[in-house]
Design a protein around this motif. Structure first.
Motif, PDB file in Angstrom:
ATOM      1  N   LYS A  30     -19.588  24.630 -23.834  1.00 52.21           N
ATOM      2  CA  LYS A  30     -18.822  25.748 -24.325  1.00 52.21           C
ATOM      3  C   LYS A  30     -18.515  25.460 -25.845  1.00 52.21           C
ATOM      4  CE  LYS A  30     -18.146  27.133 -19.999  1.00 52.21           C
ATOM      5  NZ  LYS A  30     -19.149  27.694 -19.328  1.00 52.21           N
TER       6      LYS A  30
ATOM      7  N   THR B 111     -18.625  27.151 -30.091  1.00 56.71           N
ATOM      8  CA  THR B 111     -19.541  27.887 -31.136  1.00 56.71           C
ATOM      9  C   THR B 111     -20.452  27.004 -31.876  1.00 56.71           C
ATOM     10  OG1 THR B 111     -18.015  27.731 -32.794  1.00 56.71           O
ATOM     11  CG2 THR B 111     -17.996  29.571 -31.188  1.00 56.71           C
TER      12      THR B 111
ATOM     13  N   ARG C  40     -21.005  32.021 -29.693  1.00 57.63           N
ATOM     14  CA  ARG C  40     -20.648  31.351 -28.443  1.00 57.63           C
ATOM     15  C   ARG C  40     -21.716  30.844 -27.697  1.00 57.63           C
ATOM     16  NH1 ARG C  40     -15.832  30.095 -28.715  1.00 57.63           N
ATOM     17  NH2 ARG C  40     -15.672  29.067 -26.407  1.00 57.63           N
TER      18      ARG C  40
ATOM     19  N   GLU D 200     -22.019  30.205 -24.664  1.00 51.02           N
ATOM     20  CA  GLU D 200     -21.890  30.524 -23.459  1.00 51.02           C
ATOM     21  C   GLU D 200     -22.245  32.109 -23.248  1.00 51.02           C
ATOM     22  OE1 GLU D 200     -17.519  29.907 -24.675  1.00 51.02           O
ATOM     23  OE2 GLU D 200     -19.391  28.899 -24.738  1.00 51.02           O
ATOM     24  N   GLU D 201     -22.443  32.760 -24.208  1.00 52.12           N
ATOM     25  CA  GLU D 201     -22.651  33.991 -24.483  1.00 52.12           C
ATOM     26  C   GLU D 201     -23.967  34.369 -24.602  1.00 52.12           C
ATOM     27  OE1 GLU D 201     -19.690  35.876 -27.100  1.00 52.12           O
ATOM     28  OE2 GLU D 201     -18.196  35.287 -25.897  1.00 52.12           O
ATOM     29  N   ILE D 202     -24.763  33.685 -25.127  1.00 50.83           N
ATOM     30  CA  ILE D 202     -26.473  33.558 -25.475  1.00 50.83           C
ATOM     31  C   ILE D 202     -26.948  33.993 -24.459  1.00 50.83           C
ATOM     32  CG2 ILE D 202     -28.363  32.450 -26.554  1.00 50.83           C
ATOM     33  CD1 ILE D 202     -26.251  30.573 -28.122  1.00 50.83           C
ATOM     34  N   LYS D 203     -27.919  34.892 -24.350  1.00 51.12           N
ATOM     35  CA  LYS D 203     -28.882  35.542 -23.313  1.00 51.12           C
ATOM     36  C   LYS D 203     -29.934  34.777 -23.291  1.00 51.12           C
ATOM     37  CE  LYS D 203     -25.589  38.843 -22.023  1.00 51.12           C
ATOM     38  NZ  LYS D 203     -24.367  37.968 -21.832  1.00 51.12           N
TER      39      LYS D 203
ATOM     40  N   LYS E 292     -30.576  29.388 -25.725  1.00 52.52           N
ATOM     41  CA  LYS E 292     -29.334  28.812 -25.249  1.00 52.52           C
ATOM     42  C   LYS E 292     -29.400  27.200 -25.298  1.00 52.52           C
ATOM     43  CE  LYS E 292     -26.016  30.587 -22.122  1.00 52.52           C
ATOM     44  NZ  LYS E 292     -25.626  30.896 -21.036  1.00 52.52           N
TER      45      LYS E 292
END
Length: 116
Positions: free
Chosen positions: A75, A77, A82, A84-87, A92
């Protein structure tokens, strides 16, 4: 899937930068290798082969034997994003590696870096 410039960069070039970053903070190439192998499932022979084959960064991750399931525990940045928010799964994984090397450079213990 977006075509990011980093995908076309040679893994060998990025690898040397990762080792250099660790070295500046008195960490070792062996620790960098351990992190890469933990994340990607490559062993030392496979990692060396990828470096020798001069693959691009995207191919390096696409051919990874097995992304560590504990990587989902990473987790935080990287470059203001962030992880954990990368699609995009490849992006990622790239950012996971960035984050782990950042933690190494900041002096974090290997057990914590490897989410043991």
């Amino acid at each position: 899937m977006e075509n990011h410039k980093i995908y076309a960069m040679k893994f060998s070039k990025i690898y040397s930068l990762l080792v250099q970053k660790a070295d500046k903070k008195k960490r070792t190439k062996q620790e960098v290798d351990e992190i890469i192998c933990w994340l990607t499932g490559y062993d030392e022979v496979g990692l060396t082969q990828q470096l020798r084959n001069d693959v691009d960064y995207k191919t390096f991750f696409e051919q990874a034997p097995c992304i560590n399931p504990n990587s989902e525990k990473i987790k935080g940045t990287v470059c203001g994003v962030r992880v954990e928010e990368i699609k995009d799964p490849i992006m990622k994984q790239i950012r996971y590696l960035d984050k782990l090397i950042d933690e190494l450079a900041k002096g974090k213990a290997m057990e914590k870096i490897l989410r043991a």
